[in-house]
Design a protein around this motif. Structure first.
Motif, PDB file in Angstrom:
ATOM      1  N   THR A   1     129.576   4.720  13.879  1.00 27.30           N
ATOM      2  CA  THR A   1     128.295   4.147  13.688  1.00 27.30           C
ATOM      3  C   THR A   1     128.180   2.964  14.786  1.00 27.30           C
ATOM      4  O   THR A   1     129.163   2.957  15.668  1.00 27.30           O
ATOM      5  CB  THR A   1     127.957   3.744  12.287  1.00 27.30           C
ATOM      6  N   ALA A   2     127.079   2.628  14.935  1.00 30.11           N
ATOM      7  CA  ALA A   2     126.818   1.511  16.104  1.00 30.11           C
ATOM      8  C   ALA A   2     127.624   0.212  15.602  1.00 30.11           C
ATOM      9  O   ALA A   2     128.284  -0.198  16.693  1.00 30.11           O
ATOM     10  CB  ALA A   2     125.462   1.284  15.741  1.00 30.11           C
ATOM     11  N   ALA A   3     127.946   0.095  14.224  1.00 31.27           N
ATOM     12  CA  ALA A   3     128.781  -0.995  13.791  1.00 31.27           C
ATOM     13  C   ALA A   3     129.995  -0.907  14.190  1.00 31.27           C
ATOM     14  O   ALA A   3     130.836  -1.849  14.493  1.00 31.27           O
ATOM     15  CB  ALA A   3     128.460  -1.220  12.360  1.00 31.27           C
TER      16      ALA A   3
ATOM     17  N   LYS B   1     131.531  11.028  14.895  1.00 28.49           N
ATOM     18  CA  LYS B   1     130.835  10.174  15.711  1.00 28.49           C
ATOM     19  C   LYS B   1     130.758   8.471  14.918  1.00 28.49           C
ATOM     20  O   LYS B   1     130.645   8.735  13.863  1.00 28.49           O
ATOM     21  CB  LYS B   1     129.391  10.446  16.113  1.00 28.49           C
TER      22      LYS B   1
ATOM     23  N   PHE C   1     131.264   1.259  16.470  1.00 25.63           N
ATOM     24  CA  PHE C   1     131.553   1.259  17.939  1.00 25.63           C
ATOM     25  C   PHE C   1     131.645  -0.280  18.463  1.00 25.63           C
ATOM     26  O   PHE C   1     132.346  -0.617  19.277  1.00 25.63           O
ATOM     27  CB  PHE C   1     130.188   2.028  18.491  1.00 25.63           C
ATOM     28  N   ALA C   2     130.769  -1.128  17.739  1.00 30.39           N
ATOM     29  CA  ALA C   2     130.517  -2.473  18.219  1.00 30.39           C
ATOM     30  C   ALA C   2     131.994  -3.118  17.876  1.00 30.39           C
ATOM     31  O   ALA C   2     132.760  -3.871  18.687  1.00 30.39           O
ATOM     32  CB  ALA C   2     129.481  -3.260  17.551  1.00 30.39           C
TER      33      ALA C   2
END
Length: 320
Positions: free
Chosen positions: A206-208, A204, A210-211
């Motif tokens: 990370t948020a960073a 998966k 994905f951004a």
């Protein structure tokens, strides 16, 4: 032990006791062990609907397990041969081999140098437009099976061919169709500027991370801007193909007619190809399953365009 199984569950290593056709008569009295992919293709290409296997002499079937990738490939080739004339398949495969090095050059230049090879991209689109006049359906179908190392190349080729075919069915002007083909080819060019470690990460994001991936439309459009000969239509496809009709897309959350027509066409073709694609780690959906899911995705697509895609390409037989 003998058991009757669906022909789709046959694989290399099984011992065939009997093949039956649609009228339930025996096709062949010969009993044999399937020892190669070539023999498997012969069985899969037969008119048999079921088979009796002997598990004491060969492999058993595990219906709950997805077929092995080599079986998927064999069935795929059999289905292509049964669906399209040999001349159309030959032309489609020639188109793929001709455009493969050109598409790779486009993405390698973007990845290594941050530049865009317009001449190579234009040559690809001209080849697709020419071949799609005679074998659009075969060309698109041939790209459905994507090996791990050529997934990006074939996806770009497929989306380009889909957009050209859809544009022609909408009776758009030839120059607009050419822009659709080029836009489909480079709609994901921004991903070439994102580290491969992120794009190919097995777990998966990370948020960073994905951004960062979601920046690819903006990055791609920035790469294309200023390139002599690139139209705003092509840049717009790259920039807006992840926008959704209800405003829930990205990068700008545009709604309805604020999303350019070409980008609305690209959204349909991009998602359709992704859904029907067979990959080593994921089986593709059938055409009917993909269309049903897209029709149920309220707010994602331009409904009028999606209905025309279904009626003119799917129901009309251009996509098989």
């Amino acid at each position: 032990m003998k058991k009757r199984v669906q022909i789709s569950h046959i694989c290399v290593g099984m011992y065939i006791e009997e093949l039956e056709d649609r009228s339930h008569s025996r096709l062949d009295n010969r009993q044999f062990l399937i020892t190669s992919e070539t023999e498997l293709k012969v069985v899969l290409a037969s008119k048999a609907m079921s088979a009796v296997i002997n598990t004491s002499k060969g492999k058993d079937v595990v219906e709950e397990t997805a077929p092995a990738w080599n079986v998927v490939r064999s069935r795929f080739e059999v289905e292509l041969d049964a669906t399209f004339p040999a001349s159309e398949l030959q032309q489609a495969r020639k188109c793929i081999e001709t455009t493969r090095p050109l598409i790779k050059r486009v993405f390698c230049d973007a990845q290594r140098n941050g530049t865009f090879d317009f001449d190579s991209a234009q040559a690809v689109v001209e080849t697709i437009m020419s071949d799609a006049l005679q074998c659009a359906s075969a060309l698109i179908a041939t790209t459905k099976l994507k090996e791990h190392d050529e997934g990006t190349f074939l996806h770009c080729l497929a989306v380009s061919a889909l957009m050209i075919a859809f544009g022609r069915s909408l009776e758009l002007e030839e120059e607009m169709i050419r822009d659709l083909g080029l836009g489909g080819l480079v709609h994901d060019i921004g991903k070439a500027t994102i580290p491969l470690a992120i794009l190919n990460k097995p777990g998966k994001l990370t948020a960073a991370e994905f951004a960062l991936v979601r920046e690819h439309p903006v990055r791609g459009a920035a790469l294309l801007r200023g390139v002599p000969g690139i139209s705003q239509t092509v840049t717009g496809i790259c920039l807006y193909h992840h926008e959704k009709h209800d405003g829930a897309g990205y990068p700008f959350g545009l709604k309805d007619e604020a999303i350019p027509l070409a980008a609305r066409i690209a959204a349909i073709c991009d998602v359709y190809d992704a859904m029907v694609t067979d990959r080593p780690y994921k089986r593709g959906w059938s055409q009917s399953q993909a269309i049903a899911m897209m029709l149920d995705s309220h707010g994602h697509f331009d409904r009028s365009l999606l209905k025309r895609f279904v009626s003119q390409l799917v129901v009309g037989g251009s996509l098989r």
